[in-house]
Design a protein around this motif. Structure first.
Motif, short mmCIF file in Angstrom:
data_model
loop_
_atom_site.label_atom_id
_atom_site.label_comp_id
_atom_site.label_asym_id
_atom_site.label_seq_id
_atom_site.Cartn_x
_atom_site.Cartn_y
_atom_site.Cartn_z
N PHE A 187 13.24 -30.43 6.95
CA PHE A 187 14.23 -30.57 5.88
C PHE A 187 15.00 -29.28 5.63
O PHE A 187 15.89 -29.24 4.80
N GLN A 188 14.59 -28.21 6.33
CA GLN A 188 15.12 -26.89 6.01
C GLN A 188 16.64 -26.89 5.94
O GLN A 188 17.23 -26.39 4.99
N ASN A 189 17.27 -27.47 6.94
CA ASN A 189 18.73 -27.42 6.97
C ASN A 189 19.36 -28.80 6.80
O ASN A 189 20.55 -28.98 7.02
N ALA A 190 18.52 -29.74 6.42
CA ALA A 190 19.04 -31.10 6.24
C ALA A 190 19.88 -31.19 4.97
O ALA A 190 19.71 -30.38 4.07
N PRO A 191 20.81 -32.14 4.89
CA PRO A 191 21.56 -32.31 3.64
C PRO A 191 20.64 -32.91 2.57
O PRO A 191 19.58 -33.44 2.87
N TRP A 192 21.04 -32.77 1.29
CA TRP A 192 20.21 -33.28 0.20
C TRP A 192 20.01 -34.78 0.31
O TRP A 192 20.95 -35.52 0.56
N SER A 193 18.77 -35.19 0.16
CA SER A 193 18.45 -36.62 0.13
C SER A 193 17.22 -36.77 -0.74
O SER A 193 16.62 -35.76 -1.13
N PHE A 194 16.82 -38.00 -1.01
CA PHE A 194 15.66 -38.19 -1.87
C PHE A 194 14.41 -37.64 -1.20
O PHE A 194 13.58 -36.98 -1.82
N ALA A 195 14.30 -37.87 0.10
CA ALA A 195 13.14 -37.39 0.85
C ALA A 195 13.06 -35.87 0.78
O ALA A 195 11.99 -35.28 0.65
N ARG A 196 14.23 -35.22 0.85
CA ARG A 196 14.25 -33.77 0.81
C ARG A 196 13.82 -33.27 -0.57
O ARG A 196 13.12 -32.27 -0.71
N PHE A 197 14.24 -34.02 -1.60
CA PHE A 197 13.87 -33.68 -2.97
C PHE A 197 12.36 -33.76 -3.15
O PHE A 197 11.73 -32.86 -3.72
N ILE A 198 11.77 -34.85 -2.63
CA ILE A 198 10.31 -35.00 -2.71
C ILE A 198 9.63 -33.85 -1.98
O ILE A 198 8.65 -33.28 -2.46
N ASP A 199 10.18 -33.51 -0.83
CA ASP A 199 9.63 -32.41 -0.06
C ASP A 199 9.68 -31.11 -0.86
O ASP A 199 8.73 -30.31 -0.88
N LEU A 200 10.79 -30.92 -1.59
CA LEU A 200 10.93 -29.72 -2.42
C LEU A 200 9.84 -29.70 -3.49
O LEU A 200 9.18 -28.68 -3.70
N LEU A 201 9.64 -30.87 -4.15
CA LEU A 201 8.61 -30.93 -5.19
C LEU A 201 7.24 -30.60 -4.63
O LEU A 201 6.45 -29.90 -5.27
N LYS A 202 6.97 -31.08 -3.43
CA LYS A 202 5.67 -30.80 -2.81
C LYS A 202 5.45 -29.31 -2.64
O LYS A 202 4.32 -28.82 -2.71
N HIS A 203 6.53 -28.59 -2.36
CA HIS A 203 6.39 -27.15 -2.18
C HIS A 203 6.43 -26.40 -3.51
O HIS A 203 5.87 -25.33 -3.65
N LEU A 204 7.15 -26.98 -4.45
CA LEU A 204 7.42 -26.27 -5.69
C LEU A 204 6.20 -26.16 -6.60
O LEU A 204 6.06 -25.21 -7.35
N TRP A 205 5.29 -27.17 -6.51
CA TRP A 205 4.22 -27.19 -7.51
C TRP A 205 3.30 -25.97 -7.41
O TRP A 205 2.84 -25.46 -8.43
N ILE A 206 3.11 -25.45 -6.19
CA ILE A 206 2.19 -24.31 -6.08
C ILE A 206 2.73 -23.07 -6.82
O ILE A 206 2.04 -22.54 -7.69
N PRO A 207 3.95 -22.63 -6.52
CA PRO A 207 4.44 -21.47 -7.29
C PRO A 207 4.49 -21.72 -8.80
O PRO A 207 4.15 -20.83 -9.58
N ILE A 208 4.84 -22.94 -9.19
CA ILE A 208 4.91 -23.23 -10.63
C ILE A 208 3.53 -23.08 -11.26
O ILE A 208 3.36 -22.41 -12.28
N VAL A 209 2.52 -23.68 -10.61
CA VAL A 209 1.16 -23.59 -11.16
C VAL A 209 0.68 -22.14 -11.17
O VAL A 209 0.12 -21.65 -12.15
N VAL A 210 0.96 -21.42 -10.07
CA VAL A 210 0.49 -20.03 -9.99
C VAL A 210 1.12 -19.18 -11.10
O VAL A 210 0.42 -18.42 -11.78
N ILE A 211 2.41 -19.33 -11.26
CA ILE A 211 3.09 -18.50 -12.27
C ILE A 211 2.64 -18.90 -13.66
O ILE A 211 2.43 -18.05 -14.54
N ALA A 212 2.44 -20.20 -13.88
CA ALA A 212 2.03 -20.66 -15.21
C ALA A 212 0.60 -20.24 -15.54
O ALA A 212 0.27 -19.97 -16.68
N PHE A 213 -0.24 -20.15 -14.51
CA PHE A 213 -1.68 -19.92 -14.70
C PHE A 213 -1.98 -18.71 -15.59
O PHE A 213 -2.63 -18.83 -16.63
N GLY A 214 -1.44 -17.56 -15.16
CA GLY A 214 -1.74 -16.34 -15.90
C GLY A 214 -1.19 -16.37 -17.31
O GLY A 214 -1.88 -16.02 -18.27
N SER A 215 0.06 -16.83 -17.46
CA SER A 215 0.65 -16.77 -18.80
C SER A 215 0.04 -17.81 -19.73
O SER A 215 -0.07 -17.58 -20.92
#
Lengths: 360, 327
Positions: B177-205
């Motif tokens: 999906f790296q260079n693919a145009p925006w689509s629903f599948a790409r959005f889901i893929d983004l969410l799959k990657h996004l949750w780790i940094p969000i959880v990590v950053i939220a954890f400490g604070s």
């Protein structure tokens, strides 16, 4: 105490109608330091439509008694034994009296909450901190009115203004929009009284309501409370350690010592015919107008034992001048009727004995 | 109140002007400039850089001008929205930042919401259930959250995500999906990657915030007006949330104001570890390589968010607490 808890509202105070009857009430606080036995078998009656003073040294359980009756004792505190009966008069049902055992209700449950604030309410010692700084005076009074009286906001505000006017607050329609920090101490206590009276309760607990005020304001607030008490026909339980205020305000007096009631009497008997040595000592320790300059005030010797320890025998015997060896330090005297509207807990006046009252 | 806000905005301008001068100077302070790196690099590649070429570059970047002239060129451009050009990327700073800012802000805002959404109820729970077993368990987790550095949490979560969930970790998108145009599948893929940094950053604070919430609420619960609220016959929930929590929020609001700059810089370490294209690592590199305009622009944005956050926090405080409303 072998006295059966008869379900009549006949009072130990002659000619009075009891509104709250407390029997053998034990409230303990389970702290890290051990068990603090704040109340050790409190027996008392609150007469309907009268002012009753509750006096005693700091820590004798005056406030905890009020909080226990209001069912507001919070953790680590707990009512471990005893009954509190509330005789609720229903004006809609021809003044029929309903008997409610408050100790059977859940402290934060719906039944108790419908009584608290509507049937009984409380004024606290510190007017500076007893109102929430984040809400206007009007909001705080209206909250109670809306909760208990089923009216809309406009009507609630109208009533709030009316009540504030009734407690002698100048410009009540402006005051409802003010925040507590914008009012003086005396004004805040008037606001607090308005809040407590907003649902015309049958019983008002006033926990040292004037201690934090200057004497001029104190006199005004006391006048106001006396006046309101007659107008609404409510009972006031006036907790204080100021015997002068008691003389001015009360019809009856309850004297407490170390979590127990030691004497209950009319105002005249309390001052002119005190029977418990503790009551007499309290009276001797305050100055009188007209006493000779050379007469010294007599403090009560010793200090109150700490509430964590258990005292064998009468809890007052270590400090009592009239303590009888072999009796007072062994057995606990029971609360007995010794005269017209007069009960006392002392072996000097009766030989009624009570079994040790500590709950394990 | 309106007057107060205007006055505060005036102070803000002064503060920012001072920061602009100091910030620019500090970024420029280390000896050498990006041009010297560049010349050294070209020479290393075997190219012979003539004096003329050097001169041309110096003129292009205005390196012969005195510092104050360059500063004024930069700051006047900055005000008009022209942030200068990055030496490193040879691109307009504006375009460089714009690409990454969306990711950065979404990660930060989500982790902020997550942290607050958990911290406030948890803090309230442990204050109202003080010294019970759940409170002790919460306390242990809180201390773990406070003491484990975020990069370690990131590494652990990455391992877990890969081994247990079989997820591809690092970056924001899977390869396909790296260079693919925006689509629903790409959005889901983004969410799959996004949750780790969000959880990590939220954890400490979350840990820190809920500790503060607990401590403050405990103070407030001992206040007389909480008893007053109970004596009205209110439900315990209403006593806690309406009468106590509102008065325990002050420090959290101040912290929220202060955390606004963190929206840009807070996730730097995590972003580096996890290879996420946010602005944090870019700011970090700009500082390392003396990429003057890029670094100075970041610095200005951080400062603007900082003073803005404080202003918003003060306004929010005044809204919560009538005692600090201003004339």
């Amino acid at each position: 105490m072998n006295q059966s808890s008869e379900s009549t509202t006949k009072s130990v105070f002659e000619g009075e109608d009891t509104i709250i009857k407390v029997r053998d009430l034990h409230t303990y606080f389970y702290t890290d330091l051990g068990i603090s036995r704040a109340l050790n078998g409190v027996n008392l009656e609150i007469p309907r439509g009268k002012v009753m003073g509750v006096v005693g040294e700091s820590g004798c359980g005056k406030s905890v008694t009020a909080l226990s009756i209001m069912r507001m004792v919070a953790k680590p505190g707990k009512i471990v034994q005893g009954d509190i009966t509330f005789f609720r008069k229903d004006k809609k049902k021809n003044d029929a009296i309903e008997e409610i055992n408050l100790t059977k209700l859940e402290g934060m449950g719906p039944e108790m909450r419908s009584i608290r604030g509507a049937q009984m309410s409380m004024i606290f010692q510190e007017p500076m901190t007893s109102l929430n700084p984040s809400y206007t005076i009007g909001d705080q009074i209206m909250e109670a009115i809306i909760l208990h009286q089923n009216v809309d906001k406009v009507e609630a505000e109208r009533r709030a203004v009316e009540i504030l006017d009734g407690v002698g607050m100048a410009n009540p329609s402006l005051i409802v929009k003010r925040y507590p920090h914008e009012l003086s101490g005396g004004m805040r206590q008037r606001a607090m009284i308005s809040l407590a009276l907003s649902c015309t309760p049958a019983v008002l607990f006033a926990d040292e309501p004037t201690t934090a005020l200057d004497v001029t304001t104190e006199a005004q607030i006391l006048d106001l409370m006396r006046d309101l008490q007659k107008r609404i026909d409510m009972s006031i339980v006036f907790i204080t350690h100021n015997l002068g205020v008691v003389a001015q305000m009360c019809d009856y007096v309850t004297v407490m010592y170390l979590g127990r009631v030691v004497e209950q009497a009319t105002i005249d008997d309390t001052f002119y015919n005190p029977m418990h040595p503790y009551t007499s000592s309290l009276l001797r320790s305050i100055p009188h107008v007209g006493s000779h300059q050379k007469d010294r005030l007599k403090p009560i010797r010793g200090v109150v034992p700490d509430p964590y320890s258990k005292v064998k025998g009468c809890p007052f015997h270590p400090r009592c001048d009239k303590a009888m060896r072999g009796l007072c330090d062994v057995k606990v005297p029971g609360l007995t009727v010794v005269g017209k509207s007069h009960t006392v807990r002392c072996f000097l006046h009766s030989d009624v004995e009570e079994e040790s009252t500590y709950v394990q | 109140m309106i007057n107060y806000i205007f006055r505060r905005i005036g102070y803000m301008m002064v503060t920012l002007a001072i920061i602009a001068v100091l910030g620019y100077l500090i970024v420029e302070l280390p000896p050498g400039s990006y041009l010297e790196f560049e010349i050294a690099r070209l020479r290393q590649q075997g190219g012979n850089v003539s004096q003329d070429q050097i001169k041309a570059l110096e003129i292009r970047y205005g390196l012969n001008d005195p510092t104050y002239v360059r500063f004024f060129k930069w700051i006047t451009g900055f005000v008009r929205g022209d942030f200068g050009e990055s030496f490193q990327y040879r691109q307009e700073v504006k375009d460089l930042i714009g690409q990454r800012l969306a990711f950065t802000i979404s990660i930060s805002v989500f982790s902020l919401l997550l942290a607050w959404g958990i911290a406030v109820p948890v803090g309230v729970y442990s204050a109202t259930h003080r010294n019970t077993i759940p409170d002790y368990i919460i306390t242990v987790i809180q201390f773990l959250g406070l003491s484990i550095p975020s990069f370690l949490v990131a590494l652990v979560l990455m391992v877990v995500a890969q081994r247990v969930f079989g997820q591809q970790v690092g970056g924001l998108f899977s390869d396909e999906f790296q260079n693919a145009p925006w689509s629903f599948a790409r959005f889901i893929d983004l969410l799959k990657h996004l949750w780790i940094p969000i959880v990590v950053i939220a954890f400490g604070s979350t840990a820190g915030l809920s500790r503060i919430m607990r401590a403050n609420l405990l103070d407030v619960l001992g206040m007389q007006y909480v008893q007053t609220a109970r004596s009205k016959g209110l439900k315990e929930n209403k006593v806690i949330w309406k009468h106590a929590v509102k008065n325990a929020m002050h420090p959290l609001i101040m912290i929220l104001g202060g955390s606004l700059p963190g929206i840009i810089s807070g996730e730097t370490v995590v972003a580096i570890v996890m290879n996420i294209p946010t602005v944090g690592p870019m700011y970090f590199n700009a500082q390392l390589n003396q990429d003057l305009y890029l670094a100075a622009t970041f610095l200005m944005f951080l400062s603007i968010l900082g003073v803005l956050g404080n202003l918003l926090a003060d306004i929010a405080l005044a809204w919560v607490d009538p005692r600090i409303r201003f004339e």
